[in-house]
Design a protein around this motif. Structure first.
Motif, PDB file in Angstrom:
ATOM      1  N   ASP A  41      58.626  50.636 -90.415  1.00  0.00           N
ATOM      2  CA  ASP A  41      57.287  50.779 -90.965  1.00  0.00           C
ATOM      3  C   ASP A  41      56.986  52.277 -91.038  1.00  0.00           C
ATOM      4  O   ASP A  41      57.257  53.011 -90.087  1.00  0.00           O
ATOM      5  CB  ASP A  41      56.308  50.059 -90.033  1.00  0.00           C
ATOM      6  N   PRO A  42      56.449  52.774 -92.155  1.00  0.00           N
ATOM      7  CA  PRO A  42      56.203  54.215 -92.281  1.00  0.00           C
ATOM      8  C   PRO A  42      55.362  54.795 -91.134  1.00  0.00           C
ATOM      9  O   PRO A  42      55.632  55.893 -90.666  1.00  0.00           O
ATOM     10  CB  PRO A  42      55.492  54.355 -93.627  1.00  0.00           C
ATOM     11  N   ALA A  43      54.370  54.063 -90.683  1.00  0.00           N
ATOM     12  CA  ALA A  43      53.543  54.554 -89.583  1.00  0.00           C
ATOM     13  C   ALA A  43      54.364  54.646 -88.296  1.00  0.00           C
ATOM     14  O   ALA A  43      54.258  55.624 -87.542  1.00  0.00           O
ATOM     15  CB  ALA A  43      52.329  53.649 -89.379  1.00  0.00           C
ATOM     16  N   ALA A  44      55.202  53.636 -88.045  1.00  0.00           N
ATOM     17  CA  ALA A  44      56.067  53.667 -86.857  1.00  0.00           C
ATOM     18  C   ALA A  44      57.078  54.806 -86.960  1.00  0.00           C
ATOM     19  O   ALA A  44      57.343  55.498 -85.976  1.00  0.00           O
ATOM     20  CB  ALA A  44      56.786  52.337 -86.676  1.00  0.00           C
ATOM     21  N   VAL A  61      72.855  59.224 -77.439  1.00  0.00           N
ATOM     22  CA  VAL A  61      72.148  58.839 -78.655  1.00  0.00           C
ATOM     23  C   VAL A  61      71.864  57.339 -78.630  1.00  0.00           C
ATOM     24  O   VAL A  61      72.752  56.542 -78.339  1.00  0.00           O
ATOM     25  CB  VAL A  61      72.988  59.201 -79.899  1.00  0.00           C
ATOM     26  N   ALA A  62      70.628  56.978 -78.938  1.00  0.00           N
ATOM     27  CA  ALA A  62      70.242  55.570 -79.082  1.00  0.00           C
ATOM     28  C   ALA A  62      70.203  55.258 -80.574  1.00  0.00           C
ATOM     29  O   ALA A  62      69.407  55.844 -81.310  1.00  0.00           O
ATOM     30  CB  ALA A  62      68.888  55.311 -78.442  1.00  0.00           C
ATOM     31  N   VAL A  63      71.087  54.375 -81.011  1.00  0.00           N
ATOM     32  CA  VAL A  63      71.107  53.927 -82.404  1.00  0.00           C
ATOM     33  C   VAL A  63      70.401  52.575 -82.414  1.00  0.00           C
ATOM     34  O   VAL A  63      70.919  51.595 -81.864  1.00  0.00           O
ATOM     35  CB  VAL A  63      72.551  53.817 -82.942  1.00  0.00           C
ATOM     36  N   GLY A  72      68.960  61.920 -78.746  1.00  0.00           N
ATOM     37  CA  GLY A  72      68.816  61.615 -80.155  1.00  0.00           C
ATOM     38  C   GLY A  72      68.494  60.161 -80.382  1.00  0.00           C
ATOM     39  O   GLY A  72      68.914  59.294 -79.609  1.00  0.00           O
ATOM     40  N   VAL A  73      67.743  59.906 -81.440  1.00  0.00           N
ATOM     41  CA  VAL A  73      67.389  58.558 -81.856  1.00  0.00           C
ATOM     42  C   VAL A  73      67.760  58.427 -83.328  1.00  0.00           C
ATOM     43  O   VAL A  73      67.370  59.263 -84.148  1.00  0.00           O
ATOM     44  CB  VAL A  73      65.882  58.273 -81.667  1.00  0.00           C
ATOM     45  N   VAL A  74      68.538  57.402 -83.635  1.00  0.00           N
ATOM     46  CA  VAL A  74      68.910  57.106 -85.014  1.00  0.00           C
ATOM     47  C   VAL A  74      68.380  55.718 -85.331  1.00  0.00           C
ATOM     48  O   VAL A  74      68.652  54.765 -84.597  1.00  0.00           O
ATOM     49  CB  VAL A  74      70.450  57.143 -85.200  1.00  0.00           C
ATOM     50  N   LEU A  75      67.601  55.614 -86.404  1.00  0.00           N
ATOM     51  CA  LEU A  75      67.084  54.315 -86.825  1.00  0.00           C
ATOM     52  C   LEU A  75      67.966  53.788 -87.946  1.00  0.00           C
ATOM     53  O   LEU A  75      68.083  54.412 -88.992  1.00  0.00           O
ATOM     54  CB  LEU A  75      65.636  54.432 -87.305  1.00  0.00           C
ATOM     55  N   GLU A  76      68.584  52.644 -87.701  1.00  0.00           N
ATOM     56  CA  GLU A  76      69.470  52.025 -88.696  1.00  0.00           C
ATOM     57  C   GLU A  76      68.704  51.175 -89.685  1.00  0.00           C
ATOM     58  O   GLU A  76      69.067  51.075 -90.835  1.00  0.00           O
ATOM     59  CB  GLU A  76      70.517  51.147 -87.986  1.00  0.00           C
ATOM     60  N   ASP A 135      61.195  50.246 -83.531  1.00  0.00           N
ATOM     61  CA  ASP A 135      60.483  49.713 -82.379  1.00  0.00           C
ATOM     62  C   ASP A 135      60.023  50.881 -81.500  1.00  0.00           C
ATOM     63  O   ASP A 135      60.821  51.482 -80.779  1.00  0.00           O
ATOM     64  CB  ASP A 135      61.409  48.771 -81.608  1.00  0.00           C
ATOM     65  N   VAL A 136      58.752  51.210 -81.576  1.00  0.00           N
ATOM     66  CA  VAL A 136      58.202  52.351 -80.844  1.00  0.00           C
ATOM     67  C   VAL A 136      58.394  52.180 -79.342  1.00  0.00           C
ATOM     68  O   VAL A 136      58.714  53.142 -78.635  1.00  0.00           O
ATOM     69  CB  VAL A 136      56.708  52.568 -81.207  1.00  0.00           C
ATOM     70  N   ASP A 137      58.233  50.961 -78.841  1.00  0.00           N
ATOM     71  CA  ASP A 137      58.414  50.731 -77.402  1.00  0.00           C
ATOM     72  C   ASP A 137      59.850  51.016 -76.974  1.00  0.00           C
ATOM     73  O   ASP A 137      60.079  51.600 -75.911  1.00  0.00           O
ATOM     74  CB  ASP A 137      58.036  49.295 -77.023  1.00  0.00           C
TER      75      ASP A 137
END
Length: 190
Positions: free
Chosen positions: A128-131, A99-101, A120-124, A106-108
């Motif tokens: 941005d809503p579009a991102a 898992v990447a927290v 898994g990806v967790v955004l802390e 950051d889309v890149d």
């Protein structure tokens, strides 16, 4: 037929994992301590990072590990974490989720971790809503979890389903037995 750990992650990613639990403690500092490596060197050396996270998997037997967290974001870490992820993907196979927290949307960064083999990806941070939509779509395409995890306190583990993480990053002096107890408690004693 029982699903592999990665199979459970894919079921959760596809919205079919309501009964599955993936206990993933946020314990990179403990991994560095188990590997007997200084924190700064641990963060930027892919071999130390992969070996330390592998040692954590062996010592605690969680369902997976966080290959990066916001506290690990120092110069040189992303490259080391990506290489460590690729190595762990091979060595752990379907037996552990990675898992990447990440601290932001950051889309890149998400693209790079998806390419390296995270489950898994967790955004802390606030994205941005579009991102956030782009990241959710990318994760769905790759059959990778992009969910808000359930956070369970280390000192009060309770059964939970879905992706379950500790309620914060575990300090380096976290007792290995206490973390193993957390994993068992989150799984419902299983």
């Amino acid at each position: 037929m029982a699903l592999s750990t990665r199979g459970k992650a894919q079921a959760i990613a596809g919205g079919r994992g309501g009964q599955h639990t993936l206990a993933v403690p946020l314990a990179p500092r403990l991994a560095a301590r188990i590997a007997e490596r200084p924190w700064e060197a641990f963060l930027t050396d892919p071999t130390q990072l992969a070996n330390g996270l592998g040692d954590l998997l062996d010592a605690v037997r969680p369902d997976g590990v966080a290959v990066t967290t916001p506290s690990m974001d120092v110069p040189g870490h992303r490259e080391a974490a990506l290489e460590a992820t690729r190595r762990l993907r091979v060595s752990a196979g379907d037996g552990a989720v990675l898992v990447a927290v990440l601290g932001s949307g950051d889309v890149d960064a998400v693209t790079a971790f998806l390419g390296a083999g995270v489950d898994g990806v967790v955004l802390e941070g606030v994205a941005d809503p579009a991102a956030a939509r782009t990241i959710a779509n990318m994760c769905r395409f790759h059959r990778v979890m992009a969910v808000a995890p359930t956070r369970v306190a280390l000192d009060a583990p309770v059964p939970a389903t879905g992706l379950v993480v500790t309620d914060g990053e575990c300090p380096a002096d976290t007792d290995v037995t206490a973390l193993a107890d957390w994993v068992a408690g989150v799984r419902g004693g299983a």
